[in-house]
Design a protein around this motif. Structure first.
Motif, PDB file in Angstrom:
ATOM      1  N   PRO A  92     -16.161 -22.865  34.479  1.00 13.95           N
ATOM      2  CA  PRO A  92     -15.325 -23.874  34.096  1.00 13.95           C
ATOM      3  C   PRO A  92     -14.148 -23.656  34.803  1.00 13.95           C
ATOM      4  N   ARG A 141     -11.967 -27.025  35.611  1.00 12.20           N
ATOM      5  CA  ARG A 141     -11.292 -28.127  35.729  1.00 12.20           C
ATOM      6  C   ARG A 141     -10.153 -28.409  34.973  1.00 12.20           C
ATOM      7  N   THR A 142     -10.012 -27.651  33.714  1.00 17.88           N
ATOM      8  CA  THR A 142      -9.078 -28.058  32.673  1.00 17.88           C
ATOM      9  C   THR A 142      -7.987 -27.088  33.172  1.00 17.88           C
ATOM     10  N   GLY A 143      -6.846 -27.345  33.465  1.00 23.49           N
ATOM     11  CA  GLY A 143      -5.812 -26.751  33.974  1.00 23.49           C
ATOM     12  C   GLY A 143      -6.127 -25.807  35.127  1.00 23.49           C
ATOM     13  N   LEU A 201      -7.195 -23.701  30.718  1.00 19.86           N
ATOM     14  CA  LEU A 201      -7.061 -24.457  29.476  1.00 19.86           C
ATOM     15  C   LEU A 201      -8.166 -24.822  28.772  1.00 19.86           C
ATOM     16  N   GLN A 202      -9.164 -24.456  29.518  1.00 22.71           N
ATOM     17  CA  GLN A 202     -10.654 -24.635  28.867  1.00 22.71           C
ATOM     18  C   GLN A 202     -10.746 -24.167  27.291  1.00 22.71           C
ATOM     19  N   LYS A 255     -12.204 -29.954  20.876  1.00 25.85           N
ATOM     20  CA  LYS A 255     -13.341 -30.774  20.899  1.00 25.85           C
ATOM     21  C   LYS A 255     -14.156 -30.242  19.390  1.00 25.85           C
ATOM     22  N   ALA A 298      -9.291 -26.775  25.143  1.00 33.91           N
ATOM     23  CA  ALA A 298      -9.918 -28.229  25.105  1.00 33.91           C
ATOM     24  C   ALA A 298     -11.204 -27.832  24.366  1.00 33.91           C
ATOM     25  N   ASP A 299     -12.043 -26.605  24.318  1.00 33.23           N
ATOM     26  CA  ASP A 299     -13.025 -26.376  23.629  1.00 33.23           C
ATOM     27  C   ASP A 299     -12.493 -26.517  22.011  1.00 33.23           C
ATOM     28  N   GLY A 320      -9.046 -23.449  35.307  1.00 32.47           N
ATOM     29  CA  GLY A 320      -9.856 -23.674  34.053  1.00 32.47           C
ATOM     30  C   GLY A 320      -9.145 -22.897  32.852  1.00 32.47           C
TER      31      GLY A 320
END
Lengths: 407, 168, 102
Positions: free
Chosen positions: A76, A78-80, A85-86, A93, A89-90, A83
């Motif tokens: 991962p 893409r988030t931050g 901040l992944q 979700k 985000a999870d 990644g």
């Protein structure tokens, strides 16, 4: 140089070393005396929850990143930035997903299982000394407390599997029980020689027993003695199995049991199971560090200027990275191979090691040539059983022959 | 002290009674686990720290697993919800139990018990010295019993003709 | 109520609960669990008299340790018996296992 000369004589007095305690005193100092221990206890609980919550979040990220790199993909990103901040985000979700409970499920147990699992994975952390004087609860028999708390975790996996009323989940529940019964034995047996040699059942006592250096460079850590090395190996293998990590993740084997006890869980409860897995892994690794790797002790006297809790954190992260590496490297065992490995290899090895640890404790005052003999005997008591047991375990497995389709 | 003990006694007793009354065997076994945990907490409150942890380790970690395994191996689907015991049997059992209960209760509450200061907790080291000193023979015998029980359990539970399945 | 009375009362209650499981419920597993509960009640008495009794009760503590170990052995053998009985008779009701030759 002047700074170094002005540094306090004992590393225990260094400012950084005492920073957590000073912070606690500053936060609780203005309170009345009756309230102070309660607030201090709450503070330590909050600290453990915060630190290990963050550790959980970034362990998931690190695991996905490292697994990705080992499998030649980026993971991962893409988030931050990178990644980072992944995990959050999870979490969002998982929180916003629908929570599905099967109609046939045992509603109460289905709800209780993840909650109990997370709670049990957390309470073991209370007795780990994270640094000099940094232990939440000081108990006389804290090692026993830790394993008593950990023994119940597989029970909640059983609850999850049974309450789902799904045949795959039920199979997972049975596997979880078989795995626990098999691996609880070597886990406890590997811990016993440490208790014998250290002469203490409290985690702080065991860490204190590992202080100091032989010849000034060789730390008195238990993992750096022959019996301790063997016990450490058995402990870590059993810890892998106890925390249901690959290659021992049979209860949730997704290829055969469609994720086993996790099949009927969704949304936040599913996330709770993941949290419990990582917390349990962290707790067992922390115990491994405490029992075998000297706890918060620095490896060299000159490195003692680094605060003890940093050393503890580094050792903990090292073991956790080892867990991830193993997951990326080994294929999953079959259930009969799993139980065979425990009963025919780990348990006898740990039993021999018990004798070995006892000998080590009895001969603790041997020096000079006798000291060398002590090391040789102890090493022989590790190597010979290892070779004999390993051969009997792999007997019948010939060299693998590869057959290719003829063109 | 007494209030804390009373609360813990309830925490221990309520699941135990519920475990005996519920129909589902798995629920019953899990409620027993809860009762054992309550009992461990009670031991802890009384000051027997080592006993409390040993009790939790053996009962929650060991006995409960064996019990659950036995329940699953003996077909939970068909037999977990047992038919209620026959009225005659239940009545006979309850009469016997109430007799025992009244005997125990009256003997406890009509006996003037000595009120002395609580004994201080025994340090762990002292317990170890006791086990390795005066009680060494008993300790060895218990180890022997456990070994024999383990082998006996294996022999009893193993199928008559163990299938020699080699794994390739 | 003194702590000693409370401990003894809890112990008696646990013992009676175990007795109910043994006498009323006909299931072999519940019978074994009931016996375990009765052993626990006995252990509680040892601990109660060690702590709140007239002294000299250290032997009681040691005895509890032995008792826990024997209870574990009993559970292992008992459950093995249950499984063996189930294999023979296809039931785990105690009343059904009333013949000496299977």
């Amino acid at each position: 140089m002047i700074l170094a000369a002005a540094a306090p004589a004992s590393p225990a007095d260094a400012w950084l070393e005492r920073a957590p305690l000073l912070l606690r005193d500053a936060l609780t100092g203005w309170l009345p005396d009756a309230l102070r221990p309660w607030v201090a206890a709450l503070l330590s609980i909050a600290t453990i929850l915060g630190v290990f919550g963050l550790l959980f979040a970034y362990m998931t990220l690190a695991e996905r990143k490292i697994l990705g790199r080992i499998q030649n993909r980026p993971g991962p990103n893409r988030t931050g930035p990178f990644g980072l901040l992944q995990p959050f985000a999870d979490a969002i979700k998982a929180l916003t997903k629908e929570d599905i409970v099967p109609r046939a499920a045992d509603q109460v147990l289905h709800f209780l299982a993840p909650v109990v699992l997370v709670a049990l994975s957390l309470i073991g952390l209370a007795v780990i000394p994270f640094g000099r004087n940094l232990v939440a609860v000081e108990l006389e028999a804290s090692v026993l407390y830790f394993f008593a708390a950990g023994a119940a975790t597989e029970l909640s996996i059983f609850m999850a599997g049974w309450a789902s009323r799904n045949k795959y989940s039920l199979l997972a529940a049975m596997r979880a029980l078989a795995q626990l019964i098999s691996y609880e034995v070597p886990l406890l047996l590997s811990m016993v020689p440490v208790v014998v040699v250290a002469g203490s059942l409290s985690t702080t006592g065991i860490v204190a027993a590992q202080g100091g250096w032989a010849a000034g460079v060789w730390p008195h850590w238990h993992a750096l003695t022959p019996w301790g090395f063997s016990a450490f190996g058995v402990f870590m293998v059993a810890a892998l199995a106890e925390s249901n990590r690959s290659p021992f993740d049979l209860p949730e084997a997704e290829s055969e049991l469609i994720a086993g006890h996790l099949t009927e869980y969704s949304g936040f409860k599913y996330a709770l199971f993941f949290m419990a897995e990582y917390l349990g892994m962290a707790a067992l690794s922390a115990m491994g560090v405490t029992l075998f790797l000297g706890g918060w002790q620095a490896p060299l006297a000159v490195l003692e200027f680094i605060p003890s809790y940093v050393w503890f954190g580094m050792k903990l992260l090292l073991l956790l990275l080892g867990f991830i590496w193993i997951r990326a490297t080994f294929p999953r065992l079959r259930i009969d191979q799993l139980t065979r490995l425990s009963w025919k290899f780990l348990v006898p090895l740990a039993l021999v090691n018990l004798v070995n640890g006892g000998l080590w404790a009895v001969t603790s005052d041997w020096t000079g040539a006798a000291g060398v003999a002590r090391w040789v005997v102890s090493a022989l008591l590790v190597v010979v059983p290892f070779v004999v047991l390993g051969r009997s375990l792999t007997a019948g497995y010939g060299p693998r022959t590869y057959r290719y389709a003829s063109p | 002290m007494t209030l804390l003990l009373a609360i813990l006694a309830l925490v221990c007793l309520v699941p135990a009674v519920a475990a005996v009354l519920v129909r589902n065997l798995i629920h019953s076994a899990l409620l027993f686990v809860l009762a054992w945990l309550g009992l461990a907490a009670f031991y802890l409150a009384v000051g027997a720290e080592f006993i409390a942890f040993a009790h939790a380790l053996v009962y929650v970690g060991g006995v409960s697993m064996v019990v659950l395994f036995a329940v699953l191996l003996t077909r939970p689907g068909r037999e977990s919800a047992l038919p209620a015991p026959s009225a005659q049997r239940a009545l006979g059992g309850l009469v016997a139990v109430s007799l025992v209960a009244s005997m125990l209760g009256s003997s406890i509450f009509w006996t003037r018990l000595p009120s002395v200061e609580p004994t201080p907790p025994v340090p762990l080291r002292r317990l170890g010295e006791l086990l390795a000193g005066p009680y060494l023979v008993a300790l060895l015998l218990v180890g022997l019993i456990l070994t024999v029980a383990l082998i006996g359990g294996l022999l009893l539970a193993a199928p008559r003709r163990p299938s020699e399945g080699g794994d390739a | 109520m003194s702590p000693l009375h409370l401990c003894l009362a809890l112990s008696a209650a646990l013992f009676c609960t175990g007795l109910v499981a043994v006498l009323v419920r006909g299931n072999a597993i519940l019978v074994l669990l009931g016996v375990e509960l009765m052993l626990n009640a006995a252990n509680l008495n040892f601990i109660a008299f060690w702590r709140f009794g007239p002294g000299g009760g250290e032997a009681g503590l040691v005895f509890v340790l032995f008792s826990i170990a024997v209870a574990a052995a009993e559970a292992a053998v008992g459950m093995a018996l249950v499984i063996a009985v189930h294999r023979h008779l296809r039931t785990i009701r105690v009343a059904a296992a009333n013949r000496l030759k299977g």
